[in-house]
Design an enzyme around this catalytic site. Structure first.
Site, PDB file in Angstrom:
ATOM      1  CE1 TYR A  49      45.505  27.760  39.244  1.00 35.30           C
ATOM      2  CE2 TYR A  49      44.620  29.318  37.656  1.00 35.30           C
ATOM      3  CZ  TYR A  49      45.692  28.798  38.359  1.00 35.30           C
ATOM      4  OH  TYR A  49      46.942  29.329  38.170  1.00 35.30           O
ATOM      5  CB  VAL A 198      51.921  43.271  44.893  1.00 39.50           C
ATOM      6  CG1 VAL A 198      51.692  44.213  43.719  1.00 39.50           C
ATOM      7  CG2 VAL A 198      50.839  42.197  44.941  1.00 39.50           C
ATOM      8  CB  ALA A 199      55.866  40.378  47.672  1.00 39.55           C
TER       9      ALA A 199
END
Length: 298
Positions: A49, A198-199
């Site tokens: 990241y 939560v897609a």
């Protein structure tokens, strides 16, 4: 709090996904400190990241409370010298070198959970495991796990390593782990750390459109069912979406990507208020979506 697999790590049911953390250190400090004050003790990052800067921001923010938090990071993706992208490198040599850089950026003597950030069945898996075992013996990491959705890779690590966790995508709209992997890991006392519960906001009605094998109309229907149950329970949609994955015995924590104070408020409220869904409620939610399975890397 849940115990992570066979480890001695106790982690909050909602964990802080640091990937989208602000590059402003003061903002990062405030957000991570507030998360801890509200009950989140598990923070997940990776050397990938922001080319390592995310680890630096996380380490700086958590330095003053190091003994009170669980820090997880990941290894295996090697940035090219020109910064154009990264290549997969699960070699022992690379892992042993990378951990030193992560420790320095995180400003700590040890990493609580060191995770292989991917993996294929063609990797030198024995060599990779040996690297993690060596780091554990040296005290540079406390425990290790993998981040993978590939059943064949997961089975190899279950058989041949001492992993305590597997991070994987799992939600009502990605039910592939339910076929066999959740039961396999639970049987071996290896915890699941979920991502994508939560897609990408679709189960909260924040985003529309197709998702994986589901059409846009199917996604909308699933979100409406989440919303209906939330209303019946006097809860928020995120509480129910997270409760769906946390109801699985194998699941120890759900990583939630947090970048803003509003997202933190939503996540920490869910941490305290997610409902224990009954078997009937779980079945009702599950029956509204089609079953699908992993079609590769089986």
């Amino acid at each position: 709090m849940n115990t992570l697999g066979k480890s001695d790590l106790n982690v909050s049911e909602i964990s802080f996904g640091c990937m989208s953390l602000s590059e402003n250190q003061a903002q990062a400090d405030a957000l991570l400190h507030k998360a801890y004050d509200r009950g989140i003790n598990f923070f997940d990052t990776a050397d990938l990241y922001d080319k390592g800067m995310n680890e630096l921001h996380v380490g700086t923010a958590l330095k003053s409370m190091r003994q009170k938090v669980v820090i997880a990071t990941k290894v295996g993706n090697q940035w090219r010298p020109d910064g154009s992208g990264w290549d997969w490198n699960p070699s022992k040599e690379y892992i042993l070198k990378s951990v030193e850089q992560s420790l320095r950026r995180l400003q700590t003597d040890y990493i609580d959970l060191y995770q292989l950030h991917g993996g294929t069945i063609d990797d030198p898996i024995e060599e990779t495991i040996a690297a993690f075992e060596q780091l554990k013996e040296q005290g540079k990491i406390r425990w290790y796990g993998i981040s993978s959705i590939r059943p064949n890779v997961i089975r190899e690590y279950v058989k041949n390593s001492n992993i305590v966790s597997v991070m994987m995508q799992y939600s009502l709209l990605d039910n592939r782990p339910e076929e066999e992997i959740l039961a396999l890991l639970n049987e071996h006392q290896i915890s699941v750390i979920t991502r994508g519960a939560v897609a990408q906001g679709r189960l909260l009605g924040k985003k529309e459109g197709a998702y994986l094998q589901f059409t846009s109309s199917e996604v909308t229907k699933a979100a409406k069912n989440i919303g209906k149950l939330a209303d019946d329970l006097n809860k928020q949609k995120i509480d129910v979406a997270l409760a769906y994955v946390l109801s699985q015995p194998a699941v120890a924590s759900a990583v939630t990507g947090i970048r803003t104070a509003e997202q933190l408020d939503e996540a920490t409220k869910a941490l305290k208020e997610w409902p224990q869904l009954t078997e009937d409620q779980l079945v009702e939610l599950r029956q509204q979506v089609r079953t699908f399975t992993y079609d590769a890397h089986r």
